[in-house]
Design a protein around this motif. Sequence first.
Motif, PDB file in Angstrom:
ATOM      1  N   GLU A  30     -14.495  -4.884  13.008  1.00 56.18           N
ATOM      2  CA  GLU A  30     -13.778  -3.756  13.424  1.00 56.18           C
ATOM      3  C   GLU A  30     -13.344  -3.883  15.101  1.00 56.18           C
ATOM      4  O   GLU A  30     -12.135  -3.917  15.523  1.00 56.18           O
ATOM      5  N   ASP A  31     -14.234  -4.371  15.877  1.00 57.96           N
ATOM      6  CA  ASP A  31     -14.233  -4.596  17.166  1.00 57.96           C
ATOM      7  C   ASP A  31     -13.452  -5.893  17.665  1.00 57.96           C
ATOM      8  O   ASP A  31     -12.544  -6.082  18.494  1.00 57.96           O
ATOM      9  N   LEU A  32     -13.895  -6.872  16.958  1.00 61.64           N
ATOM     10  CA  LEU A  32     -13.462  -8.428  17.284  1.00 61.64           C
ATOM     11  C   LEU A  32     -12.580  -8.907  15.992  1.00 61.64           C
ATOM     12  O   LEU A  32     -12.003 -10.023  16.462  1.00 61.64           O
ATOM     13  N   GLY A  33     -12.430  -8.161  15.398  1.00 60.24           N
ATOM     14  CA  GLY A  33     -11.269  -8.540  14.199  1.00 60.24           C
ATOM     15  C   GLY A  33     -11.340  -9.756  13.433  1.00 60.24           C
ATOM     16  O   GLY A  33     -10.384 -10.691  12.993  1.00 60.24           O
ATOM     17  N   TYR A  34     -12.617  -9.871  12.940  1.00 60.98           N
ATOM     18  CA  TYR A  34     -13.106 -11.041  12.088  1.00 60.98           C
ATOM     19  C   TYR A  34     -12.865 -10.560  10.438  1.00 60.98           C
ATOM     20  O   TYR A  34     -13.582  -9.523  10.121  1.00 60.98           O
ATOM     21  N   TYR A  35     -12.717 -11.481   9.668  1.00 65.34           N
ATOM     22  CA  TYR A  35     -13.133 -11.426   8.448  1.00 65.34           C
ATOM     23  C   TYR A  35     -14.518 -11.660   8.105  1.00 65.34           C
ATOM     24  O   TYR A  35     -14.695 -13.043   8.172  1.00 65.34           O
ATOM     25  N   VAL A  36     -15.177 -10.831   7.512  1.00 63.28           N
ATOM     26  CA  VAL A  36     -16.932 -11.230   7.388  1.00 63.28           C
ATOM     27  C   VAL A  36     -17.169 -10.528   6.134  1.00 63.28           C
ATOM     28  O   VAL A  36     -17.380  -9.583   5.790  1.00 63.28           O
ATOM     29  N   PRO A  37     -17.516 -11.498   5.117  1.00 63.40           N
ATOM     30  CA  PRO A  37     -17.819 -11.303   3.793  1.00 63.40           C
ATOM     31  C   PRO A  37     -19.250 -10.937   3.672  1.00 63.40           C
ATOM     32  O   PRO A  37     -19.956 -10.987   4.926  1.00 63.40           O
ATOM     33  N   GLU A  38     -19.959 -10.000   2.808  1.00 60.02           N
ATOM     34  CA  GLU A  38     -21.197  -9.557   2.853  1.00 60.02           C
ATOM     35  C   GLU A  38     -22.267 -10.533   3.207  1.00 60.02           C
ATOM     36  O   GLU A  38     -21.907 -11.882   2.513  1.00 60.02           O
ATOM     37  N   PRO A  39     -23.194 -10.585   4.063  1.00 62.69           N
ATOM     38  CA  PRO A  39     -24.097 -11.393   4.215  1.00 62.69           C
ATOM     39  C   PRO A  39     -24.821 -11.987   3.105  1.00 62.69           C
ATOM     40  O   PRO A  39     -25.307 -11.150   2.199  1.00 62.69           O
ATOM     41  N   LYS A  40     -25.434 -13.201   3.180  1.00 59.38           N
ATOM     42  CA  LYS A  40     -26.315 -13.626   1.991  1.00 59.38           C
ATOM     43  C   LYS A  40     -27.835 -14.090   2.341  1.00 59.38           C
ATOM     44  O   LYS A  40     -27.918 -14.520   3.479  1.00 59.38           O
ATOM     45  N   ILE A  41     -28.628 -13.975   1.761  1.00 63.55           N
ATOM     46  CA  ILE A  41     -30.140 -14.291   1.949  1.00 63.55           C
ATOM     47  C   ILE A  41     -30.201 -15.813   1.086  1.00 63.55           C
ATOM     48  O   ILE A  41     -30.114 -15.556  -0.296  1.00 63.55           O
ATOM     49  N   ILE A  42     -30.447 -16.692   1.674  1.00 62.90           N
ATOM     50  CA  ILE A  42     -30.513 -18.021   0.938  1.00 62.90           C
ATOM     51  C   ILE A  42     -31.775 -18.754   1.300  1.00 62.90           C
ATOM     52  O   ILE A  42     -32.253 -18.530   2.594  1.00 62.90           O
ATOM     53  N   ASN A  43     -32.599 -19.426   0.313  1.00 64.67           N
ATOM     54  CA  ASN A  43     -33.741 -19.937   0.608  1.00 64.67           C
ATOM     55  C   ASN A  43     -33.527 -21.403   0.590  1.00 64.67           C
ATOM     56  O   ASN A  43     -32.917 -21.941  -0.489  1.00 64.67           O
ATOM     57  N   ALA A  44     -34.093 -22.100   1.628  1.00 66.05           N
ATOM     58  CA  ALA A  44     -33.918 -23.604   1.941  1.00 66.05           C
ATOM     59  C   ALA A  44     -34.527 -24.406   0.617  1.00 66.05           C
ATOM     60  O   ALA A  44     -33.815 -25.435   0.040  1.00 66.05           O
ATOM     61  N   LYS A  45     -35.539 -23.737  -0.240  1.00 64.97           N
ATOM     62  CA  LYS A  45     -36.112 -24.425  -1.498  1.00 64.97           C
ATOM     63  C   LYS A  45     -35.147 -24.466  -2.259  1.00 64.97           C
ATOM     64  O   LYS A  45     -35.346 -25.598  -3.301  1.00 64.97           O
ATOM     65  N   ASP A  46     -33.999 -23.808  -2.486  1.00 63.19           N
ATOM     66  CA  ASP A  46     -32.944 -23.856  -3.708  1.00 63.19           C
ATOM     67  C   ASP A  46     -32.118 -25.001  -3.204  1.00 63.19           C
ATOM     68  O   ASP A  46     -31.061 -25.150  -4.043  1.00 63.19           O
ATOM     69  N   PHE A  47     -32.282 -25.739  -2.125  1.00 64.72           N
ATOM     70  CA  PHE A  47     -31.219 -26.955  -1.790  1.00 64.72           C
ATOM     71  C   PHE A  47     -32.198 -27.946  -1.423  1.00 64.72           C
ATOM     72  O   PHE A  47     -31.825 -28.872  -0.755  1.00 64.72           O
ATOM     73  N   SER A  48     -33.172 -28.274  -2.192  1.00 64.07           N
ATOM     74  CA  SER A  48     -34.005 -29.529  -2.257  1.00 64.07           C
ATOM     75  C   SER A  48     -34.690 -29.777  -0.895  1.00 64.07           C
ATOM     76  O   SER A  48     -34.872 -30.888  -0.599  1.00 64.07           O
ATOM     77  N   VAL A  49     -34.653 -28.742  -0.195  1.00 65.59           N
ATOM     78  CA  VAL A  49     -35.679 -28.840   1.080  1.00 65.59           C
ATOM     79  C   VAL A  49     -37.031 -28.658   0.931  1.00 65.59           C
ATOM     80  O   VAL A  49     -37.315 -27.596   0.244  1.00 65.59           O
ATOM     81  N   PRO A  50     -37.927 -29.276   1.299  1.00 63.26           N
ATOM     82  CA  PRO A  50     -39.375 -29.055   0.913  1.00 63.26           C
ATOM     83  C   PRO A  50     -40.017 -28.009   1.757  1.00 63.26           C
ATOM     84  O   PRO A  50     -41.121 -28.172   2.365  1.00 63.26           O
ATOM     85  N   GLN A  51     -39.630 -26.619   1.798  1.00 65.59           N
ATOM     86  CA  GLN A  51     -40.068 -25.502   2.369  1.00 65.59           C
ATOM     87  C   GLN A  51     -39.539 -24.203   1.863  1.00 65.59           C
ATOM     88  O   GLN A  51     -38.291 -24.351   1.123  1.00 65.59           O
ATOM     89  N   ASN A  52     -40.449 -23.102   1.753  1.00 65.02           N
ATOM     90  CA  ASN A  52     -39.703 -21.909   1.249  1.00 65.02           C
ATOM     91  C   ASN A  52     -39.321 -20.985   2.474  1.00 65.02           C
ATOM     92  O   ASN A  52     -40.207 -20.411   3.177  1.00 65.02           O
ATOM     93  N   ARG A  53     -38.174 -21.310   2.731  1.00 63.43           N
ATOM     94  CA  ARG A  53     -37.569 -20.533   4.122  1.00 63.43           C
ATOM     95  C   ARG A  53     -36.414 -19.718   3.605  1.00 63.43           C
ATOM     96  O   ARG A  53     -35.214 -19.921   3.430  1.00 63.43           O
ATOM     97  N   GLU A  54     -36.681 -18.244   3.680  1.00 65.24           N
ATOM     98  CA  GLU A  54     -35.396 -17.437   3.495  1.00 65.24           C
ATOM     99  C   GLU A  54     -34.851 -16.792   4.728  1.00 65.24           C
ATOM    100  O   GLU A  54     -35.493 -16.415   5.708  1.00 65.24           O
ATOM    101  N   ARG A  55     -33.392 -17.254   4.624  1.00 66.71           N
ATOM    102  CA  ARG A  55     -32.631 -16.896   6.071  1.00 66.71           C
ATOM    103  C   ARG A  55     -31.656 -15.998   5.531  1.00 66.71           C
ATOM    104  O   ARG A  55     -31.026 -16.129   4.554  1.00 66.71           O
TER     105      ARG A  55
END
Length: 71
Positions: A30-55
């Motif tokens: 609203e203040d800065l005028g960006y289109y921002v879809p809903e944020p997502k929580i993604i885990n690095a382990k789902d992308f062949s990275v050897p760590q369980n890291r949710e961000r």
Amino acid sequence: PKAFFLENVKGLMNHDKGKTLKTILQVLREDLGYYVPEPKIINAKDFSVPQNRERIFIVGFHKDTGVQDFE
């Protein structure tokens, strides 16, 4: 900027009962005028990275770019 990519700990979703994230999204949208879809929580382990890291990931596009959909 025309676009941005933010990441943080997944706890941001629930910080202060969700008020912190709500404020961040409100300012971006609203203040800065960006289109921002809903944020997502993604885990690095789902992308062949050897760590369980949710961000949480937040992306946005300035209204001048014309982007109104992002997946």
